[in-house]
Enzyme design. Structure first.
Site, PDB file in Angstrom:
ATOM      1  N   LYS A  23      85.731  32.132 110.175  1.00 56.19           N
ATOM      2  CA  LYS A  23      86.080  32.073 111.544  1.00 56.19           C
ATOM      3  C   LYS A  23      84.932  32.474 112.560  1.00 56.19           C
ATOM      4  O   LYS A  23      84.478  31.909 113.539  1.00 56.19           O
ATOM      5  CB  LYS A  23      87.581  32.096 111.944  1.00 56.19           C
ATOM      6  N   THR A  65      81.912  33.281 111.455  1.00 55.48           N
ATOM      7  CA  THR A  65      80.545  32.777 111.229  1.00 55.48           C
ATOM      8  C   THR A  65      80.617  31.472 112.168  1.00 55.48           C
ATOM      9  O   THR A  65      79.760  31.119 112.917  1.00 55.48           O
ATOM     10  CB  THR A  65      80.732  32.454 109.831  1.00 55.48           C
ATOM     11  N   ARG A 109      86.344  40.943 117.678  1.00 53.48           N
ATOM     12  CA  ARG A 109      86.894  42.266 117.496  1.00 53.48           C
ATOM     13  C   ARG A 109      86.046  43.085 116.809  1.00 53.48           C
ATOM     14  O   ARG A 109      85.264  42.696 115.910  1.00 53.48           O
ATOM     15  CB  ARG A 109      88.199  42.012 116.953  1.00 53.48           C
ATOM     16  N   LYS A 127      87.639  42.364 101.712  1.00 56.56           N
ATOM     17  CA  LYS A 127      87.109  41.329 102.531  1.00 56.56           C
ATOM     18  C   LYS A 127      85.520  41.406 103.110  1.00 56.56           C
ATOM     19  O   LYS A 127      84.809  40.684 103.227  1.00 56.56           O
ATOM     20  CB  LYS A 127      87.976  40.910 103.960  1.00 56.56           C
ATOM     21  N   ALA A 187      95.573  40.427 112.949  1.00 56.07           N
ATOM     22  CA  ALA A 187      96.554  39.245 113.482  1.00 56.07           C
ATOM     23  C   ALA A 187      97.706  39.564 112.528  1.00 56.07           C
ATOM     24  O   ALA A 187      98.607  39.016 113.064  1.00 56.07           O
ATOM     25  CB  ALA A 187      95.588  38.279 113.158  1.00 56.07           C
ATOM     26  N   PHE A 215      92.781  35.394 111.353  1.00 54.94           N
ATOM     27  CA  PHE A 215      93.835  34.537 110.191  1.00 54.94           C
ATOM     28  C   PHE A 215      93.813  33.181 110.658  1.00 54.94           C
ATOM     29  O   PHE A 215      93.244  32.542 111.297  1.00 54.94           O
ATOM     30  CB  PHE A 215      94.937  35.386 109.831  1.00 54.94           C
ATOM     31  N   PHE A 262      80.213  24.517 102.514  1.00 53.32           N
ATOM     32  CA  PHE A 262      79.652  25.409 101.332  1.00 53.32           C
ATOM     33  C   PHE A 262      78.864  24.617 100.682  1.00 53.32           C
ATOM     34  O   PHE A 262      78.883  23.438 100.521  1.00 53.32           O
ATOM     35  CB  PHE A 262      80.679  25.777 100.503  1.00 53.32           C
ATOM     36  N   TRP A 321      75.810  28.688 108.780  1.00 55.17           N
ATOM     37  CA  TRP A 321      75.557  29.787 107.714  1.00 55.17           C
ATOM     38  C   TRP A 321      74.014  29.616 107.201  1.00 55.17           C
ATOM     39  O   TRP A 321      73.559  30.831 107.082  1.00 55.17           O
ATOM     40  CB  TRP A 321      76.458  29.588 106.505  1.00 55.17           C
TER      41      TRP A 321
END
Length: 740
Positions: free
Chosen positions: A214, A216, A238, A249, A445, A476, A564, A593
């Site tokens: 999200k 990205t 954030r 993560k 979140a 999330f 991807f 990306w």
């Protein structure tokens, strides 16, 4: 110079001018092409030069006894003397053509004119400034390097230059190094009449433990809007917590060619706001325990003498103490006039230790701090109690910072924070102990409301202008971060979103379709790296459910498929087709990306179109409903639960908060992000389950009630192999390596 006008090639005589003023005047005249001669009043050649000069400037009053003969016919005479020039008639009227002008009144008029011009410039500077943003050139490589290599290959623009390009005034930023700055709230006052831009929320489907990109997508979208469509846009993100950065993560700067740079500064401490929140939170926790200790070991008189000490022979209440007296109904300002009963009420908070809800925090995943014992030293006189640590971004102070609309609002919210109950069942607040204050935002979140600060959004909406876009991200899946964005953040800010961008990945959809477990740090199974249309189709049930959740709030939704390299064209087409058939305004494959903003141009165009659609935004529930009913609405309409079940402890807390007058607050569910249900292993769209509410807590300052679902913990734990195994400092380059 205004009076002399065109003087190129003319002879100008300066009389009685001296010092810096004379030198400056002579220099300016020569620059305009005049032949300049300077004389003092006693110069023997003065009479002769006066007859030949095309213009004469008197810089001082003529001394008594110095004769002045007739000037050249048609000559311009300018008097800069402070007083009237004597014997004016002797040369000013005899030859009539001479034109004498006095500078004094003209100078006053010109100063008035300059004042008006300066005021016009100031007014113009206070208004919205058109952006003059020069985007940095991006040259993507293939294969795509690591995030940190990409970050370091791009030289960031100096933050003061960037600030100027987007219309910020010099005194509206506080610079931290070369690449970071804070923006002062005075900007909101300066641009108060500026219409807001479009407001876009990026949410997502239920993610894998790896995250689905999200951040990205958020960065890639604003890159496309700004650099490729020439639309002013801002991303509001954030601040990353060290918990996930050093845990599983990783960082939260985005990734690939769609990331915030420099990524190590963004991910590690930034401007230190999370640490400031930690310090203030723990100061309040220390104050609670210390106050209980002191009340247990001192008399009313002793407490009063220490709380209201005599200073220089005078005893006086502080402003905070006066406010407490008013809340107690004691309308006195002189410490000497309080009765013994009033003194006892004032000095004793009578905190019930079993009701303390304010926990200490640390910005680290540390499972062994989930349950601790405090007060074991002999100096604490046997005051021992069970307590716990939460992660810093779960602190109510973080939530307040993200939801506040001004410094005054923040101060009031901090004061309203309920930390415990007294032995009569009444709430004890932070302002009963004293008020901690400071600054920025990164709430989780799953255990907080999961959105960037209201102030960041409001500032950005003013800066982008009426046709610009502000893109913010909710943590999330849409069932968690987006639901809280609408029901909590939008209520606090009064802002209405224009469109929701829902992020999905083929990888996550395959997981929801029955694919093998996805584990951080372990290689992906072949089901995720080879084409499997059936798994994708089966997993799209989760995407459809998240679209339906978005539609509950009446906002258009655009699906962004974060592509991807292992995704096949057929899988991509299938997801986009199902998304559109399920009610999405559009569904777009994104390649930001690997290509930066260029790879998200189609997404930006879809968002721009969707933002112009009819918006019938509405909240999910009314605040007037009982606490339990609001929880039930979220559980049934958002998560798909059959019903809810409250533990006795949770029901007791609900009854207490209702009795204390906190029943009309919105709900902030603390629930796993890995499933729509409370069980992380249940993927897709679980149904028929009963949602267990194990506990209910209150963040009165932030302005919400937060139920804990199932075994949800407010302190994450480290995995067997945390990210910090790969994070190191290179002593030669002096750079941090291993971040992602």
């Amino acid at each position: 110079m205004e009076l002399l006008e065109d003087i190129g090639g003319k002879k100008v005589l300066l009389v009685g001018t001296h010092g810096a003023e004379g030198a400056a005047l002579q220099s300016v005249l020569q620059r305009r092409g005049a032949a300049v001669l300077s004389c003092h009043w006693g110069a023997p050649q003065l009479q002769s030069e006066l007859r030949h000069a095309d213009a004469v400037v008197f810089g001082s009053t003529k001394p008594h006894g110095v004769p002045v003969s007739c000037t050249k016919p048609g000559a311009t005479i300018i008097n800069c003397a402070r007083g009237p020039l004597p014997e004016k008639h002797s040369y000013g009227q005899q030859n009539n053509p001479a034109d004498e002008k006095t500078v004094g009144s003209l100078a006053v008029a010109m100063r008035m004119q300059n004042m008006v011009k300066n005021m016009e410039r100031w007014i113009q500077s206070q208004q919205y400034r058109k952006w003059d943003l020069h985007s940095l050139k991006l040259q993507p490589l293939s294969p795509v390097p690591s995030d940190i290599e990409i970050s370091r290959a791009q030289s960031p623009k100096a933050v003061d230059v960037l600030a100027k390009e987007i219309g910020l005034l010099t005194d509206e930023i506080e610079i931290y190094g070369q690449t970071k700055a804070k923006v002062r709230l005075s900007l909101l006052e300066r641009l108060r009449d500026q219409p807001d831009g479009k407001y876009v929320l990026v949410a997502g489907i239920t993610p894998t433990p790896l995250g689905e990109g999200k951040s990205t997508v958020t960065v890639g979208l604003v890159q496309a809007l700004t650099a490729h469509l020439n639309i002013n846009s801002f991303a509001c993100l954030r601040q990353p917590s060290q918990g996930p950065t050093f845990g599983v993560k990783g960082g939260a700067a985005g990734g690939g060619y769609a990331q915030v740079i420099p990524m190590e500064e963004f991910n590690l401490h930034l401007t230190g706001d999370i640490h400031a929140i930690t310090a203030a939170n723990n100061l309040l926790a220390a104050a609670i325990d210390a106050r209980i200790l002191h009340e247990n070991t001192q008399s009313d008189k002793s407490l009063y003498n220490r709380l209201v000490p005599v200073v220089n022979g005078v005893r006086g209440f502080s402003a905070i103490q006066l406010a407490r007296l008013r809340r107690l109904g004691i309308n006195k300002t002189d410490p000497k006039t309080l009765t013994e009963e009033e003194i006892s009420k004032f000095v004793r908070l009578d905190i019930d230790p079993t009701t303390i809800t304010w926990q200490r925090v640390v910005d680290t995943n540390d499972r062994f701090l989930r349950r601790i014992t405090v007060g074991q030293a002999n100096t604490e006189k046997g005051f021992v109690r069970q307590a716990q640590f939460d992660i810093a971004v779960a602190s109510e102070i973080m939530a307040i910072l993200a939801l506040t609309t001004s410094l005054q609002d923040m101060k009031e919210r901090l004061g309203r924070m309920v930390v415990a109950n007294d032995k009569k069942g009444q709430p004890v607040t932070a302002e009963d102990l004293g008020t901690p204050v400071f600054v920025h935002a990164g709430p989780f979140a799953n255990i907080a409301h999961g959105n960037s600060s209201v102030l960041a959004d409001k500032i950005a909406l003013k800066l982008v202008g009426e046709k610009g876009f502000v893109v913010t991200e909710a943590g999330f899946g849409a069932d968690i971060g987006m639901e809280k964005f609408f029901n909590i953040k939008c209520r606090a800010s009064g802002l209405v979103p224009s469109v929701v961008v829902l992020v999905a990945t083929v990888r996550a959809l395959k997981m929801h379709g029955g694919g093998p477990n996805v584990t951080a740090g372990a290689p992906l199974k072949k089901e995720y790296t080879e084409e499997n249309l059936q798994l994708v189709a089966d997993g799209c049930c989760n995407l459809q459910k998240q679209i339906q959740i978005t539609q509950l709030f009446g906002v258009p939704v655009v699906v962004a498929l974060n592509v991807f390299k292992t995704d096949s064209p057929a899988e991509i087409d299938l997801v986009c087709k199902i998304a559109k058939e399920s009610g999405a305004f559009d569904a777009v494959p994104c390649h930001h990306w690997s290509a930066g903003g260029k790879g998200a141009v189609k997404l930006a165009q879809a968002v721009e179109k969707a933002a112009n659609q009819k918006n019938s935004f509405k909240y999910l529930y009314s605040l007037e409903l009982p606490i339990v009913e609001k929880i039930r609405i979220i559980a049934q309409k958002v998560y798909g639960a059959q019903d809810i079940e409250l533990s006795p402890a949770a029901q007791s807390q609900v009854d207490r908060y209702t009795q204390q007058g906190f029943g009309n607050l919105p709900i902030c569910m603390a629930k796993t992000h890995l499933s729509l249900s409370h069980q992380p292993e249940r993927k897709g769209v679980p149904t028929g389950f009963i949602l267990p509410i194990s506990d209910v807590r209150a963040s009165i300052g932030a302005g919400f009630i937060y139920p804990l679902v199932g075994t949800m913990s407010t302190m994450p734990g480290l995995p067997t192999r945390p990210c910090f195994y790969d994070i190191d400092l290179d002593p030669i380059t002096e750079q941090v390596k291993g971040l992602f």
